[in-house]
Design a protein around this motif. Structure first.
Motif, PDB file in Angstrom:
ATOM      1  N   LYS A 158      54.949  54.618  14.306  1.00 14.72           N
ATOM      2  CA  LYS A 158      54.352  53.468  13.618  1.00 14.72           C
ATOM      3  C   LYS A 158      54.343  53.837  12.138  1.00 14.72           C
ATOM      4  O   LYS A 158      53.517  54.655  11.711  1.00 14.72           O
ATOM      5  CB  LYS A 158      52.926  53.245  14.138  1.00 14.72           C
ATOM      6  N   GLY A 159      55.297  53.301  11.399  1.00 14.34           N
ATOM      7  CA  GLY A 159      55.460  53.738  10.012  1.00 14.34           C
ATOM      8  C   GLY A 159      55.786  55.216   9.987  1.00 14.34           C
ATOM      9  O   GLY A 159      56.697  55.672  10.676  1.00 14.34           O
ATOM     10  N   ASN A 160      55.013  55.986   9.202  1.00 16.22           N
ATOM     11  CA  ASN A 160      55.281  57.423   9.116  1.00 16.22           C
ATOM     12  C   ASN A 160      54.385  58.239  10.048  1.00 16.22           C
ATOM     13  O   ASN A 160      54.223  59.431   9.873  1.00 16.22           O
ATOM     14  CB  ASN A 160      55.113  57.905   7.665  1.00 16.22           C
ATOM     15  N   ARG A 161      53.806  57.563  11.044  1.00 19.48           N
ATOM     16  CA  ARG A 161      52.947  58.282  11.989  1.00 19.48           C
ATOM     17  C   ARG A 161      53.523  58.207  13.405  1.00 19.48           C
ATOM     18  O   ARG A 161      54.264  57.295  13.740  1.00 19.48           O
ATOM     19  CB  ARG A 161      51.535  57.679  11.980  1.00 19.48           C
ATOM     20  N   ILE A 162      53.158  59.208  14.231  1.00 21.15           N
ATOM     21  CA  ILE A 162      53.577  59.172  15.637  1.00 21.15           C
ATOM     22  C   ILE A 162      52.353  59.209  16.546  1.00 21.15           C
ATOM     23  O   ILE A 162      51.283  59.701  16.175  1.00 21.15           O
ATOM     24  CB  ILE A 162      54.546  60.323  16.018  1.00 21.15           C
ATOM     25  N   LEU A 163      52.558  58.655  17.714  1.00 17.08           N
ATOM     26  CA  LEU A 163      51.496  58.585  18.719  1.00 17.08           C
ATOM     27  C   LEU A 163      51.450  59.895  19.507  1.00 17.08           C
ATOM     28  O   LEU A 163      52.464  60.340  20.037  1.00 17.08           O
ATOM     29  CB  LEU A 163      51.803  57.423  19.678  1.00 17.08           C
ATOM     30  N   LEU A 164      50.280  60.503  19.551  1.00 19.42           N
ATOM     31  CA  LEU A 164      50.095  61.691  20.385  1.00 19.42           C
ATOM     32  C   LEU A 164      48.840  61.491  21.224  1.00 19.42           C
ATOM     33  O   LEU A 164      47.872  60.864  20.789  1.00 19.42           O
ATOM     34  CB  LEU A 164      49.956  62.945  19.524  1.00 19.42           C
ATOM     35  N   ALA A 165      48.879  62.020  22.428  1.00 18.70           N
ATOM     36  CA  ALA A 165      47.772  61.789  23.351  1.00 18.70           C
ATOM     37  C   ALA A 165      47.339  63.099  23.986  1.00 18.70           C
ATOM     38  O   ALA A 165      48.132  64.028  24.164  1.00 18.70           O
ATOM     39  CB  ALA A 165      48.198  60.798  24.433  1.00 18.70           C
ATOM     40  N   HIS A 166      46.057  63.154  24.321  1.00 15.78           N
ATOM     41  CA  HIS A 166      45.523  64.325  25.020  1.00 15.78           C
ATOM     42  C   HIS A 166      45.306  63.970  26.480  1.00 15.78           C
ATOM     43  O   HIS A 166      44.508  63.083  26.806  1.00 15.78           O
ATOM     44  CB  HIS A 166      44.206  64.789  24.396  1.00 15.78           C
ATOM     45  N   ASN A 167      46.031  64.652  27.349  1.00 15.11           N
ATOM     46  CA  ASN A 167      45.879  64.462  28.785  1.00 15.11           C
ATOM     47  C   ASN A 167      44.719  65.326  29.266  1.00 15.11           C
ATOM     48  O   ASN A 167      44.557  66.462  28.809  1.00 15.11           O
ATOM     49  CB  ASN A 167      47.193  64.895  29.461  1.00 15.11           C
ATOM     50  N   ARG A 168      43.918  64.792  30.157  1.00 12.96           N
ATOM     51  CA  ARG A 168      42.741  65.542  30.636  1.00 12.96           C
ATOM     52  C   ARG A 168      43.116  66.900  31.219  1.00 12.96           C
ATOM     53  O   ARG A 168      42.296  67.818  31.237  1.00 12.96           O
ATOM     54  CB  ARG A 168      42.016  64.740  31.719  1.00 12.96           C
ATOM     55  N   ASN A 169      44.358  66.996  31.733  1.00 11.55           N
ATOM     56  CA  ASN A 169      44.775  68.255  32.358  1.00 11.55           C
ATOM     57  C   ASN A 169      45.338  69.265  31.366  1.00 11.55           C
ATOM     58  O   ASN A 169      45.622  70.397  31.738  1.00 11.55           O
ATOM     59  CB  ASN A 169      45.829  67.980  33.442  1.00 11.55           C
ATOM     60  N   PHE A 170      45.512  68.846  30.100  1.00 12.72           N
ATOM     61  CA  PHE A 170      46.041  69.794  29.122  1.00 12.72           C
ATOM     62  C   PHE A 170      44.980  70.842  28.790  1.00 12.72           C
ATOM     63  O   PHE A 170      43.793  70.537  28.723  1.00 12.72           O
ATOM     64  CB  PHE A 170      46.394  69.088  27.807  1.00 12.72           C
ATOM     65  N   PRO A 171      45.440  72.072  28.509  1.00 17.42           N
ATOM     66  CA  PRO A 171      44.486  73.087  28.080  1.00 17.42           C
ATOM     67  C   PRO A 171      43.967  72.775  26.665  1.00 17.42           C
ATOM     68  O   PRO A 171      44.730  72.316  25.808  1.00 17.42           O
ATOM     69  CB  PRO A 171      45.306  74.376  28.081  1.00 17.42           C
ATOM     70  N   GLY A 172      42.701  73.006  26.422  1.00 19.58           N
ATOM     71  CA  GLY A 172      42.123  72.895  25.078  1.00 19.58           C
ATOM     72  C   GLY A 172      42.362  71.540  24.451  1.00 19.58           C
ATOM     73  O   GLY A 172      42.299  70.508  25.117  1.00 19.58           O
ATOM     74  N   ASN A 173      42.659  71.554  23.150  1.00 21.86           N
ATOM     75  CA  ASN A 173      42.856  70.287  22.445  1.00 21.86           C
ATOM     76  C   ASN A 173      44.325  70.060  22.095  1.00 21.86           C
ATOM     77  O   ASN A 173      44.651  69.620  20.997  1.00 21.86           O
ATOM     78  CB  ASN A 173      41.968  70.216  21.201  1.00 21.86           C
ATOM     79  N   THR A 174      45.203  70.403  23.037  1.00 18.79           N
ATOM     80  CA  THR A 174      46.631  70.158  22.843  1.00 18.79           C
ATOM     81  C   THR A 174      46.938  68.668  22.995  1.00 18.79           C
ATOM     82  O   THR A 174      46.472  68.032  23.940  1.00 18.79           O
ATOM     83  CB  THR A 174      47.453  70.944  23.889  1.00 18.79           C
ATOM     84  N   PHE A 175      47.695  68.137  22.052  1.00 16.86           N
ATOM     85  CA  PHE A 175      48.149  66.748  22.124  1.00 16.86           C
ATOM     86  C   PHE A 175      49.660  66.728  22.341  1.00 16.86           C
ATOM     87  O   PHE A 175      50.376  67.590  21.834  1.00 16.86           O
ATOM     88  CB  PHE A 175      47.821  65.998  20.827  1.00 16.86           C
ATOM     89  N   ASP A 250      52.669  65.584   8.667  1.00 19.38           N
ATOM     90  CA  ASP A 250      52.046  66.643   7.851  1.00 19.38           C
ATOM     91  C   ASP A 250      50.745  67.142   8.461  1.00 19.38           C
ATOM     92  O   ASP A 250      50.263  68.210   8.102  1.00 19.38           O
ATOM     93  CB  ASP A 250      51.726  66.108   6.446  1.00 19.38           C
ATOM     94  N   GLU A 251      50.167  66.352   9.334  1.00 24.68           N
ATOM     95  CA  GLU A 251      48.844  66.706   9.882  1.00 24.68           C
ATOM     96  C   GLU A 251      48.844  66.578  11.397  1.00 24.68           C
ATOM     97  O   GLU A 251      48.173  65.709  11.963  1.00 24.68           O
ATOM     98  CB  GLU A 251      47.777  65.774   9.293  1.00 24.68           C
ATOM     99  N   LEU A 252      49.628  67.445  12.026  1.00 23.63           N
ATOM    100  CA  LEU A 252      49.731  67.373  13.479  1.00 23.63           C
ATOM    101  C   LEU A 252      48.651  68.231  14.134  1.00 23.63           C
ATOM    102  O   LEU A 252      48.279  69.279  13.609  1.00 23.63           O
ATOM    103  CB  LEU A 252      51.118  67.841  13.924  1.00 23.63           C
ATOM    104  N   PRO A 253      48.143  67.805  15.287  1.00 19.35           N
ATOM    105  CA  PRO A 253      47.157  68.614  16.015  1.00 19.35           C
ATOM    106  C   PRO A 253      47.866  69.754  16.759  1.00 19.35           C
ATOM    107  O   PRO A 253      49.060  69.986  16.548  1.00 19.35           O
ATOM    108  CB  PRO A 253      46.564  67.605  16.997  1.00 19.35           C
ATOM    109  N   ASN A 254      47.171  70.440  17.643  1.00 24.12           N
ATOM    110  CA  ASN A 254      47.812  71.474  18.464  1.00 24.12           C
ATOM    111  C   ASN A 254      48.861  70.820  19.360  1.00 24.12           C
ATOM    112  O   ASN A 254      48.572  69.839  20.045  1.00 24.12           O
ATOM    113  CB  ASN A 254      46.776  72.169  19.358  1.00 24.12           C
ATOM    114  N   LEU A 255      50.066  71.390  19.332  1.00 25.42           N
ATOM    115  CA  LEU A 255      51.189  70.801  20.072  1.00 25.42           C
ATOM    116  C   LEU A 255      51.536  71.652  21.292  1.00 25.42           C
ATOM    117  O   LEU A 255      51.152  72.829  21.365  1.00 25.42           O
ATOM    118  CB  LEU A 255      52.408  70.718  19.155  1.00 25.42           C
ATOM    119  N   PRO A 256      52.304  71.084  22.244  1.00 25.62           N
ATOM    120  CA  PRO A 256      52.784  71.897  23.369  1.00 25.62           C
ATOM    121  C   PRO A 256      53.619  73.052  22.847  1.00 25.62           C
ATOM    122  O   PRO A 256      54.227  72.954  21.772  1.00 25.62           O
ATOM    123  CB  PRO A 256      53.651  70.922  24.170  1.00 25.62           C
ATOM    124  N   ARG A 257      53.686  74.124  23.620  1.00 25.56           N
ATOM    125  CA  ARG A 257      54.422  75.294  23.149  1.00 25.56           C
ATOM    126  C   ARG A 257      55.925  74.992  23.092  1.00 25.56           C
ATOM    127  O   ARG A 257      56.404  74.078  23.755  1.00 25.56           O
ATOM    128  CB  ARG A 257      54.143  76.504  24.038  1.00 25.56           C
TER     129      ARG A 257
END
Ligand code: ZN
Length: 275
Positions: A158-175, A250-257
């Motif tokens: 969406k413009g210069n942003r991307i959609l990221l989501a946190h799945n309940r089964n993900f460890p910690g605050n990975t999006f 520029d401001e991404l959260p914790n990502l999958p490895r």
């Protein structure tokens, strides 16, 4: 290094795994034992001295340097087998892509063999089908091939942003990116649009194929897509997805490895941005 490990239809089923054949070695948890000498996944001299009993099962992967190469599973690795155990996710993240492919293939085939031992139609024990990677029922001739379950994963812009989501089964605050299994009767594009609508309440457009990755957890093929936001308000479903948001690169959260297709798609967006 791995050379010609391509699948050789019609040849493989003549082979039976011998202790000295090159192999990848899995324990009952699906972890791989690294070669104590080389630190590689491949055990070029076979499983001799590494198992305390006969292998549980083996699956032919292809040939390596002209020799048959197997995935071998065992419940009991020899205590003196001092190589480190690594998970398949670690292999995908930290080993060569070609080795990751082989490790996925072995895991998926061993899982399929373990789950496909009796005929679903008449309950007879299955036998190996000669000349094909398949099992056959000797009573009713029903054939069983390895099954692959397609799943889709998508980056939505969406413009210069991307959609990221946190799945309940993900460890910690990975999006990560939105993903899900393809339903019966659905096209891949329909599955992508449905998953995004179901999980976060958005309509998307311009759905286009990005690439794919075997995902043997336990037997998927992940098909990656990119798409653009069309309409709707972010509304995580609260069941699978508990948080979702728009993030600039520029401001991404914790990502999958690294190693996962989710991360590869995000990394490709970052690389595009830098150009
Ligand atoms: Zn049968």
């Amino acid at each position: 290094m791995l050379e010609t490990w391509q699948f050789r239809v019609g040849v493989y089923s003549k082979y039976a795994c011998k202790p000295e054949d090159p192999c990848l070695l899995y324990n009952s948890e699906g972890e791989l034992l690294l070669n104590p000498q080389s630190g590689e996944l491949l055990h070029a001299c076979g499983y001799q001295g590494l198992l305390s009993s006969r292998p549980q099962d083996s699956a032919f992967l292809g040939t390596w340097g002209g020799r048959p190469l197997y995935a071998v599973s065992s419940q009991e690795l020899e205590p003196s087998a001092s190589g480190r155990l690594v998970s398949l996710r670690e292999v995908l993240a930290f080993h060569e892509p070609e080795q990751g492919c082989l490790a996925c293939m072995g895991k998926q085939l061993l899982h399929w063999r373990q789950q496909t031992r009796y005929c679903s139609a008449c309950a007879s024990p299955l036998q190996e089908k000669q000349g094909e990677r398949a099992r056959i029922c000797p009573a009713c001739q029903e054939l069983y091939y390895p099954r692959i379950n397609p799943a889709v994963i998508v980056s939505v812009a969406k413009g210069n942003r991307i959609l990221l989501a946190h799945n309940r089964n993900f460890p910690g605050n990975t999006f990560s990116l939105v993903a899900g299994y393809v339903e019966v009767g659905e096209s891949l594009e329909q599955a992508v649009a449905r998953e995004v609508l179901e999980e976060v309440g958005l309509h998307i457009k311009n759905i286009r194929y990005w690439g794919s990755q075997p995902w043997p957890f336990p037997s998927s093929l992940m098909l990656g897509f990119q798409a653009d936001y069309e309409s709707g308000q972010l509304n995580p479903d609260g069941e699978e997805i508990d948080q979702a948001g728009w993030f600039t690169l520029d401001e991404l959260p914790n990502l999958p490895r690294p190693g996962s297709i989710a991360r590869k798609i995000i990394d490709s967006l970052l690389a595009e941005k830098k150009q």
